[in-house]
Scaffold this motif. Structure first.
Motif, PDB file in Angstrom:
ATOM      1  N   GLY A  73       0.837  -1.215  -0.105  1.00  0.00           N
ATOM      2  CA  GLY A  73      -0.126  -0.030   0.102  1.00  0.00           C
ATOM      3  C   GLY A  73       0.763   1.314  -0.197  1.00  0.00           C
ATOM      4  N   THR A  74       1.903   1.120  -0.746  1.00  0.00           N
ATOM      5  CA  THR A  74       3.180   2.373  -0.736  1.00  0.00           C
ATOM      6  C   THR A  74       2.360   3.652  -1.402  1.00  0.00           C
ATOM      7  OG1 THR A  74       4.762   0.873  -0.466  1.00  0.00           O
ATOM      8  CG2 THR A  74       5.136   3.091  -1.184  1.00  0.00           C
ATOM      9  N   ASP A  75       2.423   4.904  -0.702  1.00  0.00           N
ATOM     10  CA  ASP A  75       1.843   5.797  -1.329  1.00  0.00           C
ATOM     11  C   ASP A  75       3.316   7.027  -1.630  1.00  0.00           C
ATOM     12  OD1 ASP A  75       0.941   8.934  -1.746  1.00  0.00           O
ATOM     13  OD2 ASP A  75      -1.028   7.921  -0.922  1.00  0.00           O
ATOM     14  N   TRP A  76       3.446   7.034  -2.667  1.00  0.00           N
ATOM     15  CA  TRP A  76       4.944   7.627  -3.190  1.00  0.00           C
ATOM     16  C   TRP A  76       4.809   9.210  -2.911  1.00  0.00           C
ATOM     17  CZ3 TRP A  76       9.259   5.118  -3.127  1.00  0.00           C
ATOM     18  CH2 TRP A  76       9.303   3.688  -3.347  1.00  0.00           C
ATOM     19  N   ARG A  77       3.398   9.714  -3.063  1.00  0.00           N
ATOM     20  CA  ARG A  77       3.436  11.177  -2.899  1.00  0.00           C
ATOM     21  C   ARG A  77       3.582  11.575  -1.315  1.00  0.00           C
ATOM     22  NH1 ARG A  77      -1.136  14.691  -2.215  1.00  0.00           N
ATOM     23  NH2 ARG A  77      -0.692  16.871  -3.158  1.00  0.00           N
ATOM     24  N   LEU A  78       2.845  10.625  -0.354  1.00  0.00           N
ATOM     25  CA  LEU A  78       2.725  10.903   0.899  1.00  0.00           C
ATOM     26  C   LEU A  78       3.994  10.337   1.483  1.00  0.00           C
ATOM     27  CD1 LEU A  78      -0.700  10.171   1.804  1.00  0.00           C
ATOM     28  CD2 LEU A  78       0.230  12.240   1.657  1.00  0.00           C
ATOM     29  N   LEU A  79       4.799   9.421   0.813  1.00  0.00           N
ATOM     30  CA  LEU A  79       6.076   8.907   1.220  1.00  0.00           C
ATOM     31  C   LEU A  79       5.950   8.014   2.301  1.00  0.00           C
ATOM     32  CD1 LEU A  79       8.827  11.261   0.818  1.00  0.00           C
ATOM     33  CD2 LEU A  79       8.326   9.550  -0.487  1.00  0.00           C
ATOM     34  N   SER A  80       4.801   7.338   2.159  1.00  0.00           N
ATOM     35  CA  SER A  80       4.044   6.409   3.361  1.00  0.00           C
ATOM     36  C   SER A  80       3.897   4.969   2.883  1.00  0.00           C
ATOM     37  CB  SER A  80       2.613   6.862   3.930  1.00  0.00           C
ATOM     38  OG  SER A  80       1.994   6.123   4.687  1.00  0.00           O
ATOM     39  N   THR A  81       4.119   4.000   3.827  1.00  0.00           N
ATOM     40  CA  THR A  81       3.697   2.665   3.618  1.00  0.00           C
ATOM     41  C   THR A  81       3.473   1.806   4.692  1.00  0.00           C
ATOM     42  OG1 THR A  81       4.581   0.766   2.210  1.00  0.00           O
ATOM     43  CG2 THR A  81       6.223   1.860   3.879  1.00  0.00           C
ATOM     44  N   GLU A  82       2.760   0.646   4.467  1.00  0.00           N
ATOM     45  CA  GLU A  82       2.328  -0.145   5.462  1.00  0.00           C
ATOM     46  C   GLU A  82       3.079  -1.522   5.639  1.00  0.00           C
ATOM     47  OE1 GLU A  82      -1.560  -3.247   6.772  1.00  0.00           O
ATOM     48  OE2 GLU A  82      -1.644  -1.646   5.151  1.00  0.00           O
ATOM     49  N   ALA A  83       3.397  -1.980   6.881  1.00  0.00           N
ATOM     50  CA  ALA A  83       4.321  -3.112   7.094  1.00  0.00           C
ATOM     51  C   ALA A  83       3.560  -3.932   7.720  1.00  0.00           C
ATOM     52  CB  ALA A  83       5.526  -2.643   8.049  1.00  0.00           C
ATOM     53  N   SER A  84       3.969  -5.517   7.671  1.00  0.00           N
ATOM     54  CA  SER A  84       3.499  -6.467   8.227  1.00  0.00           C
ATOM     55  C   SER A  84       4.543  -7.482   8.396  1.00  0.00           C
ATOM     56  CB  SER A  84       2.346  -7.067   7.638  1.00  0.00           C
ATOM     57  OG  SER A  84       2.585  -7.572   6.384  1.00  0.00           O
ATOM     58  N   CYS A  85       4.470  -8.575   9.468  1.00  0.00           N
ATOM     59  CA  CYS A  85       5.659  -9.176   9.745  1.00  0.00           C
ATOM     60  C   CYS A  85       5.069 -10.658  10.226  1.00  0.00           C
ATOM     61  CB  CYS A  85       6.274  -8.531  10.980  1.00  0.00           C
ATOM     62  SG  CYS A  85       7.810  -9.778  11.446  1.00  0.00           S
ATOM     63  N   VAL A  86       5.681 -11.868   9.800  1.00  0.00           N
ATOM     64  CA  VAL A  86       5.298 -13.064  10.233  1.00  0.00           C
ATOM     65  C   VAL A  86       6.775 -13.635  10.738  1.00  0.00           C
ATOM     66  CG1 VAL A  86       4.679 -15.261   9.616  1.00  0.00           C
ATOM     67  CG2 VAL A  86       3.507 -13.192   8.582  1.00  0.00           C
ATOM     68  N   THR A  87       6.560 -14.300  11.834  1.00  0.00           N
ATOM     69  CA  THR A  87       7.931 -14.851  12.402  1.00  0.00           C
ATOM     70  C   THR A  87       7.560 -16.434  12.752  1.00  0.00           C
ATOM     71  OG1 THR A  87       8.162 -12.896  13.731  1.00  0.00           O
ATOM     72  CG2 THR A  87       9.357 -15.025  14.514  1.00  0.00           C
ATOM     73  N   ALA A  88       8.505 -17.194  12.394  1.00  0.00           N
ATOM     74  CA  ALA A  88       8.207 -18.565  12.630  1.00  0.00           C
ATOM     75  C   ALA A  88       8.078 -18.941  13.966  1.00  0.00           C
ATOM     76  CB  ALA A  88       9.662 -19.351  11.804  1.00  0.00           C
ATOM     77  N   ALA A  89       7.331 -20.076  14.149  1.00  0.00           N
ATOM     78  CA  ALA A  89       6.828 -20.662  15.536  1.00  0.00           C
ATOM     79  C   ALA A  89       8.092 -20.618  16.346  1.00  0.00           C
ATOM     80  CB  ALA A  89       6.138 -21.664  15.500  1.00  0.00           C
ATOM     81  N   TRP A  90       9.250 -21.386  15.769  1.00  0.00           N
ATOM     82  CA  TRP A  90      10.489 -21.681  16.630  1.00  0.00           C
ATOM     83  C   TRP A  90      11.338 -20.430  16.882  1.00  0.00           C
ATOM     84  CZ3 TRP A  90      15.051 -20.207  15.028  1.00  0.00           C
ATOM     85  CH2 TRP A  90      15.331 -20.084  13.490  1.00  0.00           C
ATOM     86  N   ALA A  91      11.254 -19.372  16.306  1.00  0.00           N
ATOM     87  CA  ALA A  91      11.876 -18.242  16.629  1.00  0.00           C
ATOM     88  C   ALA A  91      11.197 -17.196  17.409  1.00  0.00           C
ATOM     89  CB  ALA A  91      12.264 -17.704  15.054  1.00  0.00           C
ATOM     90  N   ARG A  92      10.070 -17.273  17.889  1.00  0.00           N
ATOM     91  CA  ARG A  92       9.317 -16.311  18.553  1.00  0.00           C
ATOM     92  C   ARG A  92       9.803 -16.307  19.949  1.00  0.00           C
ATOM     93  NH1 ARG A  92       3.613 -18.811  16.334  1.00  0.00           N
ATOM     94  NH2 ARG A  92       3.968 -17.827  14.286  1.00  0.00           N
ATOM     95  N   GLY A  93       9.713 -15.075  20.373  1.00  0.00           N
ATOM     96  CA  GLY A  93      10.335 -14.777  22.017  1.00  0.00           C
ATOM     97  C   GLY A  93      11.700 -14.456  21.625  1.00  0.00           C
TER      98      GLY A  93
END
Length: 218
Positions: A90-110
Motif C-alpha cells: 500500500g505504498t503511497d509515493w506522494r505521501l511517502l508512506s507505506t504499511e508493514a506486516s511481519c510473520v515470524t516462524a513459531a520456533w523463532a518467537r520470543g
C-alpha cells in the motif's frame, strides 16, 4: 515509470533481510503451517510449495516492480535460517508512506526478531528512502503483534471498526476444506492502526532498540 523500491538487503545486529529466493520455499511452507498465522493473517491455507514458488517468482517481484511495496526474507546471520518475512504494501509515493506486516516462524518467537527486523526496515525507509510514515495494522485480539508495534515506538492512532476477518481456531480442519469453501469459525475483527514517524524512533520505549543501526547490503 512508477516509483519503486530498489532490490536491496538490510543487515541488523542478528538478522539479514533480503529478497525471497528459491532456498526459502521449504521454510516458508513450514512457517505458514501454524495456528497464529492461520488466525491472524490472510495467507492461503494450506500454504504449499506452489504458493511459495508463486510468491518468490511472481507476487513479490511484481509488488516491487509496480511500486506497491517490497517483501523481505528475514534470516539469521549465524545460521542463515529463515526466521520470518517482512512485507511493505500500500505504498503511497506522494505521501511517502507505506504499511508493514511481519510473520515470524513459531520456533523463532520470543527472541525479539520481529521488532529488530521491523526497526531495521523503518530506519532504512526513513533514512535511506526518505519516507515520512510507516503504518502497522493489528487485529484487536493479536496482543503479540501489538507488543511488537509498541516495542519499536509506534503510536496507536485509533481503531478501524470491523475491518478484518479472523479465521477460526480449528485451523487444521479449515485448511483441509476445498478451495472456495468458507472456513468454519470466521469472525469480523477491529484493527488497531499504528504509525511510526522518523521522530518516533528517537523516543522508542526501549533505548537499546533505538540505538541499533541497519547496514545496506546492495
Amino acid at each position: 515509470m512508477a516509483a519503486s523500491f530498489p532490490e536491496t538487503a538490510i543487515s541488523t545486529e542478528r538478522l539479514l533481510l533480503r529478497p525471497l529466493a528459491d532456498v526459502d520455499a521449504p521454510g516458508l511452507v513450514a512457517m505458514m503451517d501454524d495456528e497464529p498465522v492461520h488466525t491472524w493473517t490472510a495467507i492461503p491455507q494450506p500454504f504449499t510449495e506452489a504458493h511459495a514458488g508463486d510468491w518468490i517468482h511472481t507476487l513479490a517481484p511484481a509488488r516491487r516492480a509496480e511500486g506497491r511495496g517490497i517483501v523481505f526474507a528475514v534470516t539469521e546471520h549465524l545460521t542463515r535460517r529463515l526466521v520470518g518475512v517482512v512485507e511493505l504494501r500500500g505504498t503511497d509515493w506522494r505521501l511517502l508512506s507505506t504499511e508493514a506486516s511481519c510473520v515470524t516462524a513459531a520456533w523463532a518467537r520470543g527472541e525479539g526478531y520481529a521488532p529488530e527486523a521491523l526497526l531495521g526496515v523503518a530506519q532504512w525507509l526513513f533514512e535511506d528512502r526518505g519516507f515520512l510514515r510507516l503504518e502497522l495494522r493489528t487485529a484487536a485480539g493479536n496482543t503479540a503483534a501489538q507488543q511488537v508495534a509498541q516495542k519499536i515506538g509506534c503510536i496507536s492512532e485509533g481503531v478501524l471498526r470491523s475491518a478484518w476477518i479472523v479465521r477460526g481456531s480449528d485451523w487444521t480442519a479449515s485448511a483441509r476444506q476445498p478451495a472456495g469453501a468458507g472456513p468454519d469459525g470466521e469472525s469480523r475483527s477491529d484493527l488497531i492502526l499504528w504509525s511510526l514517524l522518523p521522530e518516533d524512533l528517537e523516543s522508542a520505549q526501549d533505548d537499546s532498540w533505538a540505538e541499533q543501526r541497519y547496514v545496506l547490503r546492495d
